[in-house]
Scaffold this motif. Structure first.
Motif, mmCIF file in Angstrom:
data_model
loop_
_atom_site.group_PDB
_atom_site.id
_atom_site.type_symbol
_atom_site.label_atom_id
_atom_site.label_comp_id
_atom_site.label_asym_id
_atom_site.label_seq_id
_atom_site.Cartn_x
_atom_site.Cartn_y
_atom_site.Cartn_z
ATOM 1 N N GLN A 215 0.911 8.316 4.993
ATOM 2 C CA GLN A 215 -0.351 9.007 5.289
ATOM 3 C C GLN A 215 -1.478 8.484 4.403
ATOM 4 O O GLN A 215 -2.613 8.295 4.851
ATOM 5 C CB GLN A 215 -0.175 10.521 5.070
ATOM 6 N N LEU A 216 -1.165 8.243 3.126
ATOM 7 C CA LEU A 216 -2.178 7.763 2.179
ATOM 8 C C LEU A 216 -2.631 6.353 2.519
ATOM 9 O O LEU A 216 -3.761 5.968 2.198
ATOM 10 C CB LEU A 216 -1.628 7.814 0.753
ATOM 11 N N ASN A 217 -1.774 5.574 3.145
ATOM 12 C CA ASN A 217 -2.166 4.231 3.584
ATOM 13 C C ASN A 217 -3.067 4.272 4.812
ATOM 14 O O ASN A 217 -3.740 3.287 5.131
ATOM 15 C CB ASN A 217 -0.916 3.389 3.893
ATOM 16 N N THR A 218 -3.061 5.409 5.492
ATOM 17 C CA THR A 218 -3.834 5.550 6.735
ATOM 18 C C THR A 218 -5.154 6.276 6.523
ATOM 19 O O THR A 218 -6.166 5.949 7.158
ATOM 20 C CB THR A 218 -3.001 6.310 7.793
ATOM 21 N N HIS A 219 -5.144 7.284 5.636
ATOM 22 C CA HIS A 219 -6.312 8.154 5.465
ATOM 23 C C HIS A 219 -6.885 8.059 4.044
ATOM 24 O O HIS A 219 -6.156 7.795 3.091
ATOM 25 C CB HIS A 219 -5.923 9.615 5.745
ATOM 26 N N MET A 220 -8.181 8.299 3.951
ATOM 27 C CA MET A 220 -8.825 8.502 2.657
ATOM 28 C C MET A 220 -8.566 9.948 2.247
ATOM 29 O O MET A 220 -8.975 10.875 2.961
ATOM 30 C CB MET A 220 -10.324 8.227 2.755
ATOM 31 N N VAL A 221 -7.906 10.154 1.131
ATOM 32 C CA VAL A 221 -7.502 11.486 0.706
ATOM 33 C C VAL A 221 -8.133 11.813 -0.652
ATOM 34 O O VAL A 221 -8.048 11.018 -1.591
ATOM 35 C CB VAL A 221 -5.966 11.595 0.610
ATOM 36 N N ASP A 222 -8.773 12.971 -0.727
ATOM 37 C CA ASP A 222 -9.373 13.425 -1.986
ATOM 38 C C ASP A 222 -8.394 14.206 -2.839
ATOM 39 O O ASP A 222 -8.447 14.144 -4.075
ATOM 40 C CB ASP A 222 -10.599 14.300 -1.703
ATOM 41 N N ALA A 223 -7.509 14.977 -2.199
ATOM 42 C CA ALA A 223 -6.576 15.830 -2.941
ATOM 43 C C ALA A 223 -5.258 15.944 -2.188
ATOM 44 O O ALA A 223 -5.234 15.939 -0.954
ATOM 45 C CB ALA A 223 -7.167 17.223 -3.167
#
Length: 260
Positions: free
Chosen positions: A43-51
């Motif tokens: 998921q982190l490779n696909t989306h920009m995640v803040d938290a």
């Protein structure tokens, strides 16, 4: 605020999503969910995640797979903030060693989640906005258990480092800060603060130093705790005594004499 929920229990993820939706002031966008570390990394490779809301006990190579995932996230070029969510409180110390924003125990309460998101929001605040706030007036901007405060420099009397936190004293309040004493010292100096390091674990406003004395049972230059004898200064208006280290003794004397 883009958030990823990582928990191996479907009901736990559903509850966290509902709690986030109940806090519209943070404008949370749940970009995805994951049941283990591998799914989370995908998921982190696909989306920009803040938290990342991260459980500790999940399927994986170890019983505490969430801690290992947090360590991997910490090594990322732009690591997301980590909020641990666990049914077990015994891993809190390790979690904060991994620089977690917060450690929430299940069942998660709305207010605790709100405080955690406030900490994340503070980290996401643009640097230009923070600089503008600092330029409005000579004040120290600090985070005290999720609250962002502006403290006028003349009110900042004492900063003292403990094992995990720094306590800041004003004439009427005590605050608990996450920043290191060295970082706060640099920020005070940049703001034009007139604070003196009297000990490796303490800063005092020069204008608040009223007296330097050798307490009973102490020797000149002895580096001691507050309970032992040694040189100490009396801080007004708190009317408290704080230890002075040998290497700072001359600077304290000069400050009292008005030469520094």
């Amino acid at each position: 605020m883009n958030v990823l929920i990582v928990d191996d229990e479907d009901l736990a993820r559903l509850r966290l999503r509902a709690l986030l939706q109940a806090l519209p002031e943070f404008d949370v966008n749940v970009v995805g969910e994951a049941g283990d570390a591998a799914q989370a990394l995908a998921q982190l490779n696909t989306h920009m995640v803040d938290a990342v809301l991260l459980d500790i006990r999940m399927p994986g190579l170890t019983p505490h797979e969430g801690l290992h995932l947090a360590a991997r996230l910490r090594a990322m070029p732009q690591p997301p903030a980590v909020i641990f969510v666990s049914a077990h409180a015994e891993h809190a110390l390790k979690a904060f060693e991994l620089e977690a924003v917060d450690y929430l125990t299940k069942p998660v309460r709305t207010e605790r989640l709100r405080n955690a998101l406030q900490r994340v929001q503070q980290r996401l605040q643009p640097l230009s906005t923070m600089q503008a706030v600092l330029q409005e007036a000579p004040a120290l901007v600090v985070s005290d258990r999720g609250r962002v405060l502006r403290l006028p420099l003349p009110e900042v009397l004492v900063l003292k480092a403990g094992q995990k936190y720094v306590t800041l004293r004003t004439p009427g309040h005590e605050y608990v800060l996450d920043d290191s004493l060295s970082e706060l010292e640099q920020r005070l100096a940049a703001l034009g603060g007139n604070h003196l390091r009297i000990h490796r674990n303490a800063l005092v406003a020069r204008h608040a130093i009223r007296e330097l004395a050798l307490r009973e049972g102490g020797e000149p230059g002895e580096e001691s705790g507050d309970e032992a004898g040694g040189w100490a200064v009396r801080v007004a208006p708190l009317d408290e005594w704080l230890s002075v280290s040998r290497r700072q003794l001359a600077a304290v004397r000069a400050a009292l004499a008005g030469r520094a």
